[in-house]
Design a protein around this motif. Structure first.
Motif, PDB file in Angstrom:
ATOM      1  N   PHE A 136       5.095  20.778 -18.804  1.00  0.00           N
ATOM      2  CA  PHE A 136       4.886  21.691 -17.855  1.00  0.00           C
ATOM      3  C   PHE A 136       5.878  21.292 -16.689  1.00  0.00           C
ATOM      4  CE2 PHE A 136       1.566  22.402 -20.963  1.00  0.00           C
ATOM      5  CZ  PHE A 136       1.567  23.766 -21.082  1.00  0.00           C
ATOM      6  N   ILE A 137       6.695  21.686 -16.171  1.00  0.00           N
ATOM      7  CA  ILE A 137       7.484  21.467 -15.203  1.00  0.00           C
ATOM      8  C   ILE A 137       7.486  22.268 -13.802  1.00  0.00           C
ATOM      9  CG2 ILE A 137       9.898  20.619 -14.585  1.00  0.00           C
ATOM     10  CD1 ILE A 137      10.446  20.594 -17.361  1.00  0.00           C
ATOM     11  N   VAL A 138       7.024  21.633 -12.833  1.00  0.00           N
ATOM     12  CA  VAL A 138       6.992  22.507 -11.580  1.00  0.00           C
ATOM     13  C   VAL A 138       7.974  21.568 -10.417  1.00  0.00           C
ATOM     14  CG1 VAL A 138       4.947  23.547 -12.085  1.00  0.00           C
ATOM     15  CG2 VAL A 138       4.872  21.263 -10.825  1.00  0.00           C
ATOM     16  N   ALA A 139       8.228  22.566  -9.363  1.00  0.00           N
ATOM     17  CA  ALA A 139       8.864  21.949  -8.173  1.00  0.00           C
ATOM     18  C   ALA A 139       8.028  20.941  -7.331  1.00  0.00           C
ATOM     19  CB  ALA A 139       9.870  22.887  -7.581  1.00  0.00           C
ATOM     20  N   LYS A 140       8.499  19.822  -7.014  1.00  0.00           N
ATOM     21  CA  LYS A 140       7.584  19.129  -6.015  1.00  0.00           C
ATOM     22  C   LYS A 140       7.330  19.843  -4.658  1.00  0.00           C
ATOM     23  CE  LYS A 140       8.263  14.358  -7.966  1.00  0.00           C
ATOM     24  NZ  LYS A 140       8.571  12.978  -7.541  1.00  0.00           N
ATOM     25  N   GLU A 153      18.231  19.786 -14.141  1.00  0.00           N
ATOM     26  CA  GLU A 153      17.448  18.672 -14.157  1.00  0.00           C
ATOM     27  C   GLU A 153      16.411  18.863 -15.524  1.00  0.00           C
ATOM     28  OE1 GLU A 153      14.851  15.332 -11.963  1.00  0.00           O
ATOM     29  OE2 GLU A 153      15.713  16.766 -10.996  1.00  0.00           O
ATOM     30  N   THR A 154      16.037  20.264 -15.295  1.00  0.00           N
ATOM     31  CA  THR A 154      15.092  20.533 -16.562  1.00  0.00           C
ATOM     32  C   THR A 154      15.899  20.582 -17.735  1.00  0.00           C
ATOM     33  OG1 THR A 154      13.747  22.012 -15.271  1.00  0.00           O
ATOM     34  CG2 THR A 154      13.742  22.507 -17.434  1.00  0.00           C
ATOM     35  N   ILE A 155      17.207  20.856 -18.055  1.00  0.00           N
ATOM     36  CA  ILE A 155      17.979  20.741 -19.306  1.00  0.00           C
ATOM     37  C   ILE A 155      17.979  19.356 -19.446  1.00  0.00           C
ATOM     38  CG2 ILE A 155      20.025  21.258 -20.170  1.00  0.00           C
ATOM     39  CD1 ILE A 155      18.222  23.576 -19.887  1.00  0.00           C
ATOM     40  N   GLN A 156      18.084  18.632 -18.522  1.00  0.00           N
ATOM     41  CA  GLN A 156      18.378  16.895 -18.839  1.00  0.00           C
ATOM     42  C   GLN A 156      17.084  16.474 -19.337  1.00  0.00           C
ATOM     43  OE1 GLN A 156      19.938  14.919 -15.386  1.00  0.00           O
ATOM     44  NE2 GLN A 156      21.258  16.502 -14.729  1.00  0.00           N
ATOM     45  N   VAL A 157      15.976  16.858 -18.912  1.00  0.00           N
ATOM     46  CA  VAL A 157      14.659  16.633 -19.361  1.00  0.00           C
ATOM     47  C   VAL A 157      14.436  16.856 -20.778  1.00  0.00           C
ATOM     48  CG1 VAL A 157      12.225  16.783 -19.091  1.00  0.00           C
ATOM     49  CG2 VAL A 157      13.643  16.216 -17.168  1.00  0.00           C
ATOM     50  N   TYR A 314       8.643   8.651 -15.401  1.00  0.00           N
ATOM     51  CA  TYR A 314      10.066   9.410 -15.221  1.00  0.00           C
ATOM     52  C   TYR A 314       9.736   9.690 -13.624  1.00  0.00           C
ATOM     53  CZ  TYR A 314      13.357  13.240 -14.949  1.00  0.00           C
ATOM     54  OH  TYR A 314      14.363  13.998 -14.560  1.00  0.00           O
ATOM     55  N   ASN A 315      10.832   9.396 -12.712  1.00  0.00           N
ATOM     56  CA  ASN A 315      10.763   9.573 -11.417  1.00  0.00           C
ATOM     57  C   ASN A 315      12.084  10.624 -10.763  1.00  0.00           C
ATOM     58  OD1 ASN A 315       9.061   7.445 -10.782  1.00  0.00           O
ATOM     59  ND2 ASN A 315      10.653   5.866 -11.296  1.00  0.00           N
ATOM     60  N   SER A 316      11.638  11.513 -10.175  1.00  0.00           N
ATOM     61  CA  SER A 316      12.526  12.740  -9.729  1.00  0.00           C
ATOM     62  C   SER A 316      12.098  12.980  -8.501  1.00  0.00           C
ATOM     63  CB  SER A 316      12.373  13.641 -10.737  1.00  0.00           C
ATOM     64  OG  SER A 316      13.215  14.955 -10.260  1.00  0.00           O
ATOM     65  N   LYS A 317      13.218  13.115  -7.576  1.00  0.00           N
ATOM     66  CA  LYS A 317      12.817  13.595  -6.271  1.00  0.00           C
ATOM     67  C   LYS A 317      12.704  15.076  -6.389  1.00  0.00           C
ATOM     68  CE  LYS A 317      16.372  10.591  -4.495  1.00  0.00           C
ATOM     69  NZ  LYS A 317      17.427  10.243  -3.687  1.00  0.00           N
ATOM     70  N   ARG A 318      12.842  15.960  -7.465  1.00  0.00           N
ATOM     71  CA  ARG A 318      12.928  17.419  -7.514  1.00  0.00           C
ATOM     72  C   ARG A 318      11.669  17.712  -8.300  1.00  0.00           C
ATOM     73  NH1 ARG A 318      18.486  16.851  -8.446  1.00  0.00           N
ATOM     74  NH2 ARG A 318      19.817  17.471  -6.608  1.00  0.00           N
TER      75      ARG A 318
END
Length: 1011
Positions: A136-140, A153-157, A314-318
């Motif tokens: 489950f992916i949400v924006a920071k 970035e979601t497609i990269q994940v 996993y580290n992401s700014k977004r």
């Protein structure tokens, strides 16, 4: 809660029943100076002259405990060695046992959701545990996930998860990625990828009419795909000119006002590309059927690798990524149990500190302070833990799984079982004090231990039985996890009794031997001093005793004055009437709270409060549940669908499922349904004949429409081609086929079973009870089509069934436990008045617990019910003591005795032990407050409430009610009854005194007639 009874405080001897002078010697059985505040015991029978009149069973029990005291004193070291050896081996077994949790463990027995979950497992786990994981992916920044950078970035994940996390296949001997081992649900995340691709194409200015990026259904070059299973928290642009079905159904949430300039709307450029204004959460699913070369541990490791990579490393700014899988849920449930274990040390330390202080205060009061008391105080806390370890190890040896909820048992056993040790310590001090005052030639450690066992043994047994019966009833109700908890607690209480009678009694005998030797040294030294004329001997012939301790002399007036003031206050009419009115308000407050209690349990309540799954559940409830709650319907007996009538009935079933609506919301209709028959109909139209194929190829912009239900056809022989066609191969995960029964070709296959999904939405679905209503509506439709062998599955179904089962399970458990408590009390007390008062008090306490928990915003669930059932086991003690003592005082002093005298006798025996037990129990249970776990919080609140309500009933409500009843009876007495009040018979008093073999000088029994 085996009440740790203090002896009647000596101030009672001087203020309430001053003793007359008596002879100094006493031969025969041990003189018992005053009645202990126990329900049953040798002195209880002696004081009331009931040695021959008491229940034969009780007399027999007392005799057995007396014999056991001699035996354990003789073999103390052997008993200790055996107990230590068994408990050590038990600890090794517990450490080596791995925790295992069942996700349906809290589902009530016989609940329909269990069968539905098993059907779900049978379909997907026919060859072994499948992979079923989610991201489950949400924006920071809590913004939209439809922004290009966030989609990229979601497609990269997605690509990383598909191509970089491997699993070893023992048959092929290779490490395979998800893309390599996936066969059925490989394209389930393609809508996310295609949405991003179409967005990129249209953003570059290429206006292609064959690309339509819309929610809920998009179209790419004639191929439609639904965004609903992947996009959640969707907000749409306001486009009233489009007659879009989804726009009609889905209202925007948190919509912004549309700015206007010169009566012209400001148009967002994105609205020309898609109708999606914002997406709060994107879900990626990873499903794969079990392969022969895998093991279940490998599957779980793959799922946990997904969790470890994207949630922890996993580290992401977004992006903020939450992982979810059944393996992860089980691991978090296990962690919830493990984090309690370190805090057991905290609880043990608190109990040791509390125990040492209370025991030493009592020792100072009795002038018996020494270092051995510290050992007894600490071992009093260790004994229940050794018993608990033995009980749990026995369960694991019998093959019972180590559920996380069992980790709470040591806290419960420690808080309840330690009171029995207090009983033994206090009784030992009483016996020691008496033997110092009235020395005997045959005095020994075994004799003293036999007196301790005869007095406190029956009381400890009663407490053990009441707790065990409460757990016994709880083990046959509710759910498997609660059965484990109650069974474990029941065995722990039984072993706590055994260890009390063996390990702790043996330890007390050894420590008592040192004290006995010290007493002999003091006695010899005193005799030498007397012989040398260094000690003045009083004129009156009295036994040589130690001088009262300064602590005793300092506290005696304070305690005496406090009890006198409290007794006087309670017997004031305005006070006890006001208390009775407060009690009525308490009952009304509790009953109303019970009617308002919420029934709710989710898997998230079993996690630690710092678990990421709790955050994920909040997001799921906020964005997913109200917009797309999915029903998975398994059709196990589809039958011969080549029969038009059969196919029509199946389509009718699907249509009816799609059209369900209620106060909770409504269905998405055909837009939110995945039903393979409709695509199969398109397939048959497209490739059924050459003419149809040519017609279709001539106009790619016109996809073949689905026939109406009446015109649909089904051909069994073409199903295998349909499932292998690249455009439709994803349906292989929805369909199970088998070898054709009436075919000579072994390669022929026919439909065995399948499932379809359909979605629902509604703002009220965030409410737990509304989801329960939705599930019931699903089941009503499914039950109308029994010929399909259908079963509907909801991911929260195993918990939603609690809504219907919990009220029934709760009242049945309370009633069963109450009957068992009454039976135990009647067998040992043989007193209907005491049994009736105690039973009604327990019922009142149960009502108070549930009602106050409701006001405390605690839901009714299996954990709450289990905590309440366990609490009932020790809630009977104090009300039974109060009613028993008050009743016996009324018999002894006569029906015309004043209530103040009865209350003084009662409270002098019960008040201080009850407060001591309450303090120790609350301190131990409160150590669970350090644990960030819902389960721990519920047990703390429930048990603290139970302890407080027990003391309020025993020391406030019950005395006020008994005094009020006596006052009413006194007001309704016949005229002249006061003049007929019987006078005490001196002869009978002396006879009783002689029969009881109690020295009047030392007896001063507060609940017996004055001699």
């Amino acid at each position: 809660m085996a009440i740790c009874f203090w002896n009647t405080i000596e101030y009672v001897q001087t203020t309430l029943a001053p003793p007359p002078s008596t002879p100094n010697g006493l031969e025969g059985s041990l003189a018992r100076p005053r009645r202990q505040s126990l329900l049953i015991g040798q002195r209880s029978l002696d004081v009331y002259n009931e040695v021959d009149q008491g229940p034969r069973f009780v007399v027999w029990i007392i005799g057995k405990f007396r014999n056991w005291g001699f035996l354990i004193a003789k073999h103390a070291w052997l008993a200790i060695a055996i107990c230590i050896l068994i408990s050590t081996l038990s600890m090794v077994k517990i450490v080596l046992t791995r925790q295992a949790n069942d996700i349906t463990g809290y589902t009530p027995y016989g609940a329909r959701a269990k069968d539905e979950y098993l059907e779900y497992q049978r379909f997907f786990s026919s060859s072994g545990l499948p992979i079923a994981a989610y991201l489950f992916i949400v924006a920071k920044d809590d913004g939209s996930m439809s922004r290009p950078d966030y989609l990229d970035e979601t497609i990269q994940v997605l690509n990383f998860a598909l191509n970089n996390i491997t699993m070893y296949d023992s048959i092929s001997g290779k490490n395979e990625t998800f893309n390599q081992f996936c066969e059925s649900f490989c394209q389930i995340n393609e809508p996310v990828r295609q949405f991003y691709n179409g967005y990129q194409i249209l953003s570059d200015g290429d206006e292609n009419s064959r690309i339509k990026i819309r929610y809920p259904v998009s179209d790419m070059f004639g191929r439609q795909f639904s965004l609903q299973p992947n996009f959640f928290g969707v907000e749409l642009f306001d486009q009233p000119h489009e007659k879009d079905d989804a726009a009609k159904l889905l209202d925007s949430v948190d919509g912004e006002p549309i700015l206007e300039l010169n009566a012209t709307k400001l148009v967002d450029p994105v609205s020309r590309i898609t109708n999606v204004k914002s997406v709060k959460m994107i879900t990626l699913q990873f499903r794969a059927e079990h392969k022969p070369g895998w093991t279940e541990s490998q599957v779980k490791n793959w799922e946990m690798s997904l969790v470890d990579i994207f949630e922890k490393r996993y580290n992401s700014k977004r992006l903020k990524i939450y992982a979810y899988s059944q393996s992860y849920v089980e691991e978090e449930m296990v962690r919830g149990g493990i984090i309690m274990i370190p805090y057991l040390v905290v609880g043990f330390t608190i109990m040791c500190f509390c125990s040492c202080i209370l025991v030493m205060i009592r020792a100072l009061y009795m002038h018996q302070e020494n270092g051995y008391k510290i050992i007894l105080a600490i071992m009093a806390c260790l004994t229940p833990l050794l018993a608990c370890a033995t009980a749990l190890a026995l369960m694991f040896l019998c093959g019972i799984r180590f559920a996380s909820i069992l980790c709470v048992i040591p806290f419960l056993v420690l808080s309840i079982g330690v009171d029995s040790s207090y009983l033994m310590i206090h009784e030992w001090q009483r016996v020691t004090k008496h033997m110092r005052e009235t020395p005997r030639k045959k005095d020994s450690v075994g004799h003293r231990m036999s007196e301790v066992m005869a007095e406190v043994g029956p009381a400890i047994l009663i407490s053990c039985l009441t707790n065990m019966f409460a757990d016994f009833v709880g083990s046959f109700t509710s759910s498997p996890e609660i059965t484990l908890l109650c069974t474990g607690n029941m065995l722990s209480m039984w072993f706590a009794f055994i260890y009390q009678m063996t390990f702790y009694a043996g330890l007390m005998s050894i420590v008592g031997g040192y004290e006995f030797g010290s007493d002999e040294v003091d006695k010899n030294r005193m005799e030498i001093n007397i012989a040398e004329n260094r000690v003045n001997i009083a004129r009156h012939h009295r036994p040589l005793t130690r001088q009262p301790s300064k602590f005793h002399e300092a506290t005696q007036p304070i305690i005496s004055e406090s009890l006198q003031k409290y007794t006087h206050l309670m017997t004031t009419p305005i006070v006890f009437v006001s208390i009775c009115l407060v009690y009525i308000l308490y009952l009304a407050f509790s009953v109303y709270g019970i009617t308002q209690i919420n029934i709710n349990l989710t898997a998230q309540k079993l996690f630690a409060l710092d678990s990421p799954l709790l955050e994920l559940d909040d997001l799921r409830i906020k964005y997913q549940v109200p917009h797309y709650s999915m029903a998975t319907v398994f059709v196990n007996t589809p039958g011969k669908l080549e029969d038009p009538a059969r196919l029509k009935r199946l389509n009718q079933f699907v249509r009816e499922m799609e059209s369900i609506n209620g106060t909770w919301g409504e269905g998405w209709g055909e837009l939110g349904t995945k039903y393979f028959i409709r695509d199969y109909d398109v397939f048959q139209q497209s490739f059924g004949s050459e003419d149809e194929e040519e017609d279709f190829s001539s106009d790619d912009d016109k996809p073949v429409s689905v026939h109406s239900d009446d015109k649909m056809t089904y051909r069994e022989d073409e199903l295998k081609y349909f499932l292998k066609w690249p455009e439709y191969d994803f349906w292989q995960g929805f369909v199970k086929v088998r070898n054709a029964t009436n075919s000579t070709d072994p390669n022929d296959e026919e439909l065995d079973r399948f499932f379809f999904t359909t979605g629902y939405h509604g703002d009220n679905l965030t409410v737990w009870t509304q989801r329960g209503e939705m599930l019931r509506a699903w089941r009503q439709v499914v039950d109308k089509y029994p010929d399909f062998g259908a079963s509907v599955y909801h991911e929260d179904g195993v918990y939603l069934d609690l809504i219907d089962n919990m009220p029934t399970d709760t009242w049945q458990s309370v009633l069963g436990t109450l009957v068992c408590m009454a039976l135990v009390c009647f067998v040992f007390l043989n007193n209907l008045f005491t049994v009736a008062i105690a039973s009604l008090s327990v019922l009142s306490i149960c009502a108070g617990i549930l009602g106050i928990l409701s006001w405390w915003h605690v839901d009714l669930d299996p954990i709450t019910m289990a905590a309440m059932i366990i609490s009932i086991g020790f809630s009977v003690d104090i009300p039974a003591h109060v009613s028993y003592h008050y009743y016996q005082a009324s018999i002894q002093e006569g029906p015309m005795s004043p209530p103040s005298s009865r209350l003084a006798n009662c409270l002098s025996s019960v008040a201080f032990p009850a407060l001591q037990a309450a303090l120790s129990t609350i301190l131990c249970v409160c150590s669970l407050l350090f644990v960030n776990l819902y389960m721990a919080e519920v047990f703390v609140k429930t048990m603290v409430l139970c302890v407080v309500l027990c003391n309020l009933h025993g020391l406030l409500f019950l005395p006020a009610i008994l005094i009020l009843l006596d006052s009413i009876r006194w007001a309704c007495r016949p005229k002249g009854a006061a003049a007929q009040r019987p006078k005490p018979n001196k002869t009978n008093s002396r006879q009783k005194q002689k029969a009881a073999k109690v020295q009047p000088e030392k007896s001063s029994v507060t609940d017996r007639p004055e001699v």
